[in-house]
Design an enzyme around this catalytic site. Structure first.
Site, mmCIF file in Angstrom:
data_model
loop_
_atom_site.group_PDB
_atom_site.id
_atom_site.type_symbol
_atom_site.label_atom_id
_atom_site.label_comp_id
_atom_site.label_asym_id
_atom_site.label_seq_id
_atom_site.Cartn_x
_atom_site.Cartn_y
_atom_site.Cartn_z
ATOM 1 N N ASP A 50 -1.531 -3.243 1.746
ATOM 2 C CA ASP A 50 -0.891 -2.947 3.039
ATOM 3 C C ASP A 50 -1.042 -4.097 4.039
ATOM 4 O O ASP A 50 -1.513 -3.902 5.158
ATOM 5 C CB ASP A 50 -1.491 -1.670 3.642
ATOM 6 C CG ASP A 50 -1.577 -0.527 2.650
ATOM 7 O OD1 ASP A 50 -0.656 -0.381 1.839
ATOM 8 O OD2 ASP A 50 -2.577 0.219 2.696
ATOM 9 N N GLU A 266 7.396 5.473 4.166
ATOM 10 C CA GLU A 266 6.237 4.982 4.917
ATOM 11 C C GLU A 266 6.440 3.495 5.198
ATOM 12 O O GLU A 266 7.488 2.917 4.914
ATOM 13 C CB GLU A 266 4.948 5.192 4.114
ATOM 14 C CG GLU A 266 4.892 4.412 2.807
ATOM 15 C CD GLU A 266 3.664 4.719 1.974
ATOM 16 O OE1 GLU A 266 2.899 5.634 2.349
ATOM 17 O OE2 GLU A 266 3.474 4.051 0.940
#
Length: 366
Positions: A50, A266
Site C-alpha cells: 500500500d 478501495e
C-alpha cells in the site's frame, strides 16, 4: 595465528553493509508460473504494501503498510492483514538505495485504536508532516471487531516519529485515506473501501454494526462510491460532509455494483495532470488498478481504463507521483513471500498517450 585470523575476520565482517547481515529472505527471480517480474522489490528486510509516495524536500518518501507474519486465515474481512505499525522508506530518487526508517507510529501509541493499521498517506504543510491512517477503534461489531476510523499523527520530520491526535478525524470513516492538494492550495481527502473496509456498512450515512461483510449485493444498481471531502486549512479535520466520488461509464451513467472490473473497491489516489483530475483506485476482487478522469477534485469521474493488470497476490494498492521529470507508479505484489498478507513494494515508470490516457502496465515481462 588464531587471534590474527579472528581479527581479520572481524574486520572483514565490519566492512559488510549491515543489511547483508540481516536474515533477509531470498528474492525469487520468476513467479510460480514462470513469469519474470517487471520490477523488483524496493526493500526485502521488511514486508511492505500500500505505498503512498511523496516528494518532500527533493527526496522521495514512501509511506507503506508494514505487513507482518500471522497464522490468521484469509477471509473477506482482511483479518490476515494484522499490521500494527508504520515505517517510512526514503530514497534520493527512483533507483537509488532505499533507507528503511525506524518505527514511525505504533498502534499502542494511538489512544483510541485497537488493531490493524492499514494503508496510510502523508502530507506536508507549514513545517509539519501529517500521517493519515486507518485503524480499528475499540468498539465491537457482530464479529467482535472494532470499527475502522481514520486517524492523524504529526511530526517535524518526514520519517517520524509521529505523535497521534487523541481522537480520530471527525466525519471520516472506513479506510485508505489519500490526501490531494490542488494548485490553489486547497486539500481534499479521499477515502473508503468495501468488504473489510466496511464502506458498505455506511451506506445510510450511519454505521451499521450488523451490515454486510462485502457489498450491498445490488449488482444492477450504482456501485458504492469512495468518498471525498475538502479539508480544513490546518489539515487536521474535514471541512465538510463527505460526498460520493462518483464514477461514470462511457454512457454517462454510474458504474454498477456488478461491474467488478470497473467499480470502486478501495485504494483511492488522486493526481492532476494537464488540468485533468485522475481518480485512481483498485477493483479488489478482479485485481486491477483503474483510473477515471474528471474536471474537478469532486468529480464526477469518467471511467477510462486499467492502469495495472493483476499482480501476483490478492490486493493491489498504489500511488502515482511525478519525480525527476517522469511519472511513477508505486504498487506491491507478493514476489518475495507468495503469501497474500506478506507483500513487497515496487515502482515502475508510468507512460501517457498524447490524449492523456494511461498506457496499461503488465506487471510481468513475459
Amino acid at each position: 595465528m588464531a587471534n590474527s585470523t579472528l581479527g581479520r575476520l572481524a574486520l572483514a565482517l565490519s566492512l559488510i553493509p549491515l543489511p547483508l547481515l540481516a536474515a533477509d529472505p531470498v528474492v525469487p527471480t520468476v513467479s510460480p508460473e514462470g513469469h519474470h517480474y517487471l520490477s523488483q522489490p524496493l526493500v526485502s528486510s521488511i514486508f511492505t504494501a500500500d505505498p503512498s509516495a511523496h516528494v518532500f524536500n527533493g527526496k522521495i518518501y514512501v509511506y507503506p503498510s508494514h505487513d507482518v507474519p500471522t497464522d490468521i486465515p484469509d477471509d473477506d474481512l482482511g483479518s490476515e492483514y494484522a499490521m500494527h505499525d508504520y515505517r517510512v522508506l526514503e530514497m534520493d530518487h527512483v533507483g537509488a538505495p532505499v533507507k528503511v526508517g525506524p518505527v514511525a507510529l505504533d498502534v499502542k501509541d494511538v489512544p483510541w485504536a485497537s488493531k490493524q493499521m492499514w494503508a496510510p498517506d502523508a502530507a506536508y504543510k507549514n513545517g509539519t508532516y501529517f500521517l493519515y491512517f486507518p485503524v480499528r477503534d475499540k468498539n465491537k461489531d457482530k464479529h467482535g471487531l472494532g470499527t475502522f476510523r481514520i486517524g492523524l499523527a504529526t511530526s517535524k520530520s518526514p520519517m517520524g516519529p509521529f505523535k497521534a491526535e487523541p481522537q480520530p478525524i471527525k466525519l471520516a470513516y472506513s479506510m485508505d485515506p489519500a490526501v490531494f492538494t490542488d494548485d490553489d492550495g486547497k486539500s481534499y481527502m479521499y477515502f473508503g473501501g468495501i468488504w473489510g473496509g466496511q464502506l458498505q456498512r455506511w451506506a445510510t450515512g450511519k454505521f451499521d454494526p450488523n451490515g454486510s461483510d462485502t457489498d450491498l449485493h445490488q449488482d444492477d444498481k450504482p456501485a458504492l462510491s469512495g468518498k471525498v471531502a475538502r479539508m480544513t486549512p490546518d489539515m487536521k479535520q474535514l471541512a465538510e460532509k463527505p460526498r460520493d466520488a462518483v464514477i461514470l461509464d462511457t454512457n454517462g451513467r454510474p458504474v454498477l455494483g456488478g461491474q467488478h472490473d470497473k467499480r470502486f473497491f478501495e485504494a483511492s489516489w488522486m493526481f492532476k495532470r494537464d488540468g485533468k483530475y485522475y481518480y485512481t483506485y483498485s477493483t479488489g476482487d478482479t485485481h486491477f488498478l483503474n483510473y477515471a478522469i474528471g474536471k474537478s477534485p469532486y468529480g464526477p469521474f469518467h471511467y477510462t481504463g486499467h492502469i495495472l493488470q493483476p499482480v501476483q497476490g490478492w490486493t493491489t494498492h498504489h500511488s502515482i507521483i511525478k519525480a525527476d521529470g517522469k511519472w511513477w507508479l508505486f504498487y506491491a505484489d507478493t514476489q518475495i513471500s507468495n503469501k497474500n498478507h506478506l507483500r513487497n513494494v515496487k515502482v515502475t515508470e508510468l507512460h501517457f498517450n498524447p490524449d492523456g490516457t494511461i498506457k496499461t502496465i503488465n506487471p510481468f515481462v513475459d
